[in-house]
Design a protein around this motif. Structure first.
Motif, short mmCIF file in Angstrom:
data_model
loop_
_atom_site.label_atom_id
_atom_site.label_comp_id
_atom_site.label_asym_id
_atom_site.label_seq_id
_atom_site.Cartn_x
_atom_site.Cartn_y
_atom_site.Cartn_z
N HIS A 215 5.84 -3.45 -3.04
CA HIS A 215 5.66 -2.36 -4.23
C HIS A 215 5.92 -0.98 -4.02
CE1 HIS A 215 5.71 -1.69 -8.66
NE2 HIS A 215 5.12 -0.55 -8.05
N HIS A 264 0.72 -8.07 -7.05
CA HIS A 264 1.77 -8.62 -8.33
C HIS A 264 2.89 -9.08 -8.10
CE1 HIS A 264 3.26 -4.31 -8.69
NE2 HIS A 264 4.37 -5.04 -8.27
N HIS A 265 3.44 -9.02 -6.81
CA HIS A 265 4.51 -10.02 -6.13
C HIS A 265 4.02 -11.47 -6.27
CE1 HIS A 265 7.22 -6.26 -6.32
NE2 HIS A 265 6.25 -5.95 -6.31
#
Ligand code: CU1
Length: 544
Positions: A215, A264-265
């Motif tokens: 990210h 969040h990935h």
């Protein structure tokens, strides 16, 4: 001064010369997955091409660009010769060797693992070694930035570090910390297996380490563009920056919040508990904050410039702005692209909504809109701004530059909006071919063809960009090209609190946040030994 110009130019040329073929590959990939006929209609070539495109666009192009821009800032904003120039060249050479080392096995079809190279699929070790070398080369750049940052502070005690230098140093630090995730994945997980020293791999741990990089790398790409927002655009618009302090806070927030969010990935991955996914989801919302601050500050700065130029009324200042200045136009268009791009990002980062778009074309469309659109359009404007200063030759034509930026803006929109919709309709990402006679795929055909038209416009825009750069590079040397001037703020600070003039404490806070967010998610793998499994190597088959 002269030699450091060559240094910057070498980096920027390398960045753009890699960018050009990567755009060409991207366009071919769009044709390949569309209902239209594509030359070389072969899925193997497709995955090699996606790997080359992604590796160049994610690692090679932005890294060389940030390095070249960083050196230009260090000399022009600090007004002193670059310290450690020899080391900068060593870094350049390593990154260049790494680029070639990574791309040769990709071209040979021996590393078609895509730029995220998720195990247990493995490619040739030289691909990973090459990428690691690109990153190691960039660490020389980080060191040179820090040395110059410190040297200037020593010579100018108590004075605020110029915002552009402050920001590029934050960018360098951010990259230094975040790249450790991918580097440790390559060194400790992937290479031992690809070289045959170990036979199993922990795919969950590998993906988790990669998420540490995946990210924040986005902000490594983004910060150079934001530097232009804050320090070059207000000057080009004939106004001032609304607030220098807001700029410092923005870049500090990026440094602190952009790393402990990478889970969040992995929302859909089974290795992590809902609690940590939620914590990192909340932290991801924090990292939206500096962008909101930026949109406010930059819009305010544009308004100041518009009013200084005589714009009246609620919106009259917008018309009064010099939209024929490539830097002003690019920032305006970039802000417009940031709107829908940021909105999509909010959906991706929300733990629950992510499930709607996971692994669909929406995701690919999203990062092309944000990076390809909002960020790269500003890279072009930075190049237009720097070229005359670095080469001593005037820019071929601002009008052509403006046309190029407009083409890019529309090209990216026409490419990515239908692509998002196709994703919502369920089109999976990372597929080489679709059977458009299937009624479900058939519904997306029109959207995909629209996307290809957008891709064609993007390609024309890039060719025009090269035309302007190359022609400008061969123009006769001009006598009077003013040096780069960075925007003054409305109230230029005589001093700033030391917290807003250095990164010591912020590094500590960042590391504490990373330990809170990643300590358990990474630490657990050292107790879960049954997670290891044989990998599949494209060069050697099953690794057992
Ligand atoms: Cu992300």
């Amino acid at each position: 001064m002269e030699r450091s110009r060559v240094l910057s130019l070498a980096h920027l040329w390398t960045a753009f010369l890699c960018f050009l073929p990567a755009v060409g590959l991207g366009f071919w990939q769009m044709l390949m997955r569309s209902p239209l006929p594509a030359p070389v209609d072969d899925p193997n070539t497709y995955y090699a091409s996606v790997t080359a495109h992604g590796s160049i666009m994610a690692y090679v192009f932005p890294t060389f660009f940030a390095m070249g821009f960083g050196y230009a800032i260090a000399t022009s904003a600090l007004g002193r010769p670059l310290q450690g120039e020899k080391w900068a060249w060593v870094g350049y050479a390593l990154s260049l060797i790494g680029t070639v080392m990574a791309l040769v096995p990709v071209a040979a079809g021996r590393a078609s693992v895509l730029y995220t190279f998720y195990p247990p699929l493995l490619g040739s070790p030289w691909y990973y070694l090459g990428l690691a070398l690109v990153i190691i080369g960039s660490y020389f750049w980080i060191a040179v930035m820090l040395v110059n940052f410190r040297a200037w502070k020593r010579e100018n005690p108590g004075k605020p570090v110029p915002l552009a230098m402050f920001a590029i140093t934050a960018c360098a630090l951010l990259w230094g910390w975040t790249a450790l995730g991918a580097v440790s994945e390559v060194l400790f997980q992937i290479l031992p297996v690809t070289f045959g020293w170990r036979h199993t791999i922990d795919a969950g741990l590998a993906r988790t380490l990669f998420s540490v990089t995946l990210h924040a790398i986005v902000y490594f790409w983004l910060i150079p563009a934001y530097i232009a927002y804050y320090t070059l655009m207000p000057q080009a618009a004939g106004g001032r920056l609304y607030s220098d302090t807001m700029g410092r806070i923005t870049f500090i927030l990026f440094l602190v919040f952009s790393i402990p969010v990478g889970l969040h990935h992995l929302f859909m991955d089974p290795e992590h508990g809902a609690g940590f996914k939620f914590v990192q989801s909340v932290l991801t919302f924090m990292v939206a904050l500096p962008t909101l601050l930026t949109v406010f500050t930059i819009t305010a700065s544009l308004e100041i410039a518009g009013r200084v130029r005589g714009g009246k009324g609620l919106f009259g200042w917008i018309r009064a702005l010099p939209w024929d200045e490539p830097m002003v136009l690019a920032v305006g268009l970039s802000l417009l692209l940031l709107g829908p791009g940021g909105f999509g990002g909010l959906i991706n980062m929300s733990y629950a909504m992510n499930a709607m778009i996971h692994n669909t074309s929406w995701v690919t469309a999203h990062f092309h809109l944000i990076f390809g659109g909002a960020v790269v359009i500003v890279y072009f404007a930075i190049a237009y701004e720097l070229w005359p200063r670095l080469t001593g030759r005037p820019l071929l034509s601002k009008r052509l530059a403006d046309i190029q930026l407009w083409l890019w803006f529309w090209g990216i929109l026409i490419t990515t909006v239908p692509w998002h919709i196709a994703g919502l309709m369920g089109q999976p990402r990372r597929y080489a071919i679709f059977d458009y006679s299937d009624p479900v795929a058939a519904k997306t055909a029109v959207l995909v063809i629209l996307s290809v038209i957008g891709g064609c416009i993007v390609l024309i825009s890039v060719l025009l960009f090269f035309y302007v750069l190359v022609r400008s590079s061969f123009a006769p040397v001009a006598e009077s090209i003013p040096p780069i001037r960075y925007a003054l703020s409305v109230n230029p600070p005589a001093t700033v609190p030391s917290l807003l003039n250095g990164f010591g404490l912020w590094n500590v806070i960042l590391l504490a946040l990373v330990v809170i967010a990643y300590g358990y998610p990474i630490g657990q793998f050292f107790f879960l030994h049954n997670q290891d499994a044989p990998a599949y190597s494209l060069t050697r088959g099953i690794t057992k």
